[in-house]
Design a protein around this motif. Sequence first.
Motif, PDB file in Angstrom:
ATOM      1  N   ARG A  38       0.846  -1.191   0.000  1.00 15.90           N
ATOM      2  CA  ARG A  38       0.000   0.000   0.000  1.00 15.90           C
ATOM      3  C   ARG A  38       0.881   1.240   0.000  1.00 15.90           C
ATOM      4  NH1 ARG A  38      -2.562  -0.455   6.138  1.00 15.90           N
ATOM      5  NH2 ARG A  38      -0.646   0.072   7.293  1.00 15.90           N
ATOM      6  N   GLN A  39       0.297   2.310  -0.498  1.00 18.28           N
ATOM      7  CA  GLN A  39       1.016   3.573  -0.544  1.00 18.28           C
ATOM      8  C   GLN A  39       0.062   4.709  -0.194  1.00 18.28           C
ATOM      9  OE1 GLN A  39       3.141   4.382  -4.202  1.00 18.28           O
ATOM     10  NE2 GLN A  39       4.482   5.843  -3.167  1.00 18.28           N
ATOM     11  N   ALA A  40       0.369   5.382   0.889  1.00 17.86           N
ATOM     12  CA  ALA A  40      -0.417   6.532   1.318  1.00 17.86           C
ATOM     13  C   ALA A  40       0.169   7.796   0.691  1.00 17.86           C
ATOM     14  CB  ALA A  40      -0.399   6.644   2.839  1.00 17.86           C
ATOM     15  N   PRO A  41      -0.631   8.842   0.576  1.00 20.27           N
ATOM     16  CA  PRO A  41      -0.139  10.091  -0.020  1.00 20.27           C
ATOM     17  C   PRO A  41       1.106  10.602   0.694  1.00 20.27           C
ATOM     18  CG  PRO A  41      -2.505  10.164   0.220  1.00 20.27           C
ATOM     19  CD  PRO A  41      -2.058   8.923   0.934  1.00 20.27           C
ATOM     20  N   GLY A  42       2.137  10.904  -0.075  1.00 21.56           N
ATOM     21  CA  GLY A  42       3.353  11.448   0.488  1.00 21.56           C
ATOM     22  C   GLY A  42       4.240  10.447   1.190  1.00 21.56           C
ATOM     23  N   LYS A  43       3.883   9.181   1.126  1.00 20.23           N
ATOM     24  CA  LYS A  43       4.678   8.148   1.800  1.00 20.23           C
ATOM     25  C   LYS A  43       5.168   7.118   0.792  1.00 20.23           C
ATOM     26  CE  LYS A  43       2.472   8.535   6.314  1.00 20.23           C
ATOM     27  NZ  LYS A  43       1.843   7.765   7.441  1.00 20.23           N
ATOM     28  N   GLU A  44       6.174   6.359   1.221  1.00 22.49           N
ATOM     29  CA  GLU A  44       6.686   5.304   0.367  1.00 22.49           C
ATOM     30  C   GLU A  44       5.739   4.101   0.377  1.00 22.49           C
ATOM     31  OE1 GLU A  44      11.498   6.187   0.798  1.00 22.49           O
ATOM     32  OE2 GLU A  44      10.655   4.289   1.467  1.00 22.49           O
ATOM     33  N   VAL A  93      -3.567   3.673  -1.382  1.00 23.16           N
ATOM     34  CA  VAL A  93      -3.815   2.857  -2.572  1.00 23.16           C
ATOM     35  C   VAL A  93      -3.177   1.496  -2.310  1.00 23.16           C
ATOM     36  CG1 VAL A  93      -3.432   2.584  -5.035  1.00 23.16           C
ATOM     37  CG2 VAL A  93      -3.825   4.867  -4.080  1.00 23.16           C
ATOM     38  N   TYR A  94      -3.960   0.460  -2.492  1.00 28.59           N
ATOM     39  CA  TYR A  94      -3.495  -0.900  -2.249  1.00 28.59           C
ATOM     40  C   TYR A  94      -3.179  -1.585  -3.574  1.00 28.59           C
ATOM     41  CZ  TYR A  94      -4.601  -0.659   2.679  1.00 28.59           C
ATOM     42  OH  TYR A  94      -4.606  -0.317   4.019  1.00 28.59           O
ATOM     43  N   TYR A  95      -2.002  -2.204  -3.624  1.00 32.78           N
ATOM     44  CA  TYR A  95      -1.536  -2.882  -4.822  1.00 32.78           C
ATOM     45  C   TYR A  95      -1.299  -4.357  -4.538  1.00 32.78           C
ATOM     46  CZ  TYR A  95      -0.282   1.873  -6.301  1.00 32.78           C
ATOM     47  OH  TYR A  95      -0.300   3.202  -6.628  1.00 32.78           O
ATOM     48  N   CYS A  96      -1.681  -5.201  -5.470  1.00 38.32           N
ATOM     49  CA  CYS A  96      -1.245  -6.583  -5.355  1.00 38.32           C
ATOM     50  C   CYS A  96      -0.010  -6.774  -6.221  1.00 38.32           C
ATOM     51  CB  CYS A  96      -2.339  -7.572  -5.728  1.00 38.32           C
ATOM     52  SG  CYS A  96      -2.819  -7.608  -7.452  1.00 38.32           S
ATOM     53  N   ALA A  97       0.829  -7.681  -5.788  1.00 41.37           N
ATOM     54  CA  ALA A  97       2.085  -7.968  -6.477  1.00 41.37           C
ATOM     55  C   ALA A  97       2.256  -9.481  -6.542  1.00 41.37           C
ATOM     56  CB  ALA A  97       3.247  -7.330  -5.745  1.00 41.37           C
ATOM     57  N   GLY A  98       2.875  -9.944  -7.622  1.00 39.70           N
ATOM     58  CA  GLY A  98       3.036 -11.378  -7.778  1.00 39.70           C
ATOM     59  C   GLY A  98       4.376 -11.773  -8.355  1.00 39.70           C
ATOM     60  N   ASN A  99       4.714 -13.039  -8.109  1.00 35.83           N
ATOM     61  CA  ASN A  99       5.922 -13.645  -8.646  1.00 35.83           C
ATOM     62  C   ASN A  99       7.187 -13.003  -8.092  1.00 35.83           C
ATOM     63  OD1 ASN A  99       7.536 -15.374 -10.065  1.00 35.83           O
ATOM     64  ND2 ASN A  99       7.350 -14.308 -12.011  1.00 35.83           N
ATOM     65  N   ARG A 100       7.434 -13.255  -6.802  1.00 35.60           N
ATOM     66  CA  ARG A 100       8.644 -12.726  -6.181  1.00 35.60           C
ATOM     67  C   ARG A 100       9.863 -13.463  -6.738  1.00 35.60           C
ATOM     68  NH1 ARG A 100      11.644 -13.806  -1.324  1.00 35.60           N
ATOM     69  NH2 ARG A 100      10.251 -15.572  -0.912  1.00 35.60           N
TER      70      ARG A 100
END
Length: 124
Positions: A38-44, A93-100
């Motif tokens: 996840r990424q909040a405004p102004g944050k990593e 904003v929440y992101y899904c990520a795959g295939n590490r």
Amino acid sequence: QVQLVESGGGLVQAGDSLRLSCVASGGTFSGYEMAWFRQAPGKEREWVAHITRSGGSTYYRDSVKGRFTISRDNAKNTAYLQMNSLKPEDTAVYYCAGNRRYGTVSQAPGYAYWGQGTQVTVSS
């Protein structure tokens, strides 16, 4: 070409629940470790949760332990993030990520595939 599509975000009040979904296409979903960031405004961007290929093991950042649950349905090519007892600080904003492919489960650059993100807003 692998595509990840998130859905399920929205505007809720503190204490409410949401379930995010991430549908994968174009690849072998059951062969990918999956994660949510996840990424909040102004944050990593920060790691939220991770699940192994079979779903047998899950990992969470401390701030969401006991409130969030990551799961997957390999037959449906879908990963989920059940979020309960939401707090205003979960807004992002929440992101899904795959295939590490490398790195630890919490390191974003190690994941090959990313969704476009879904907005979660928690009001107090």
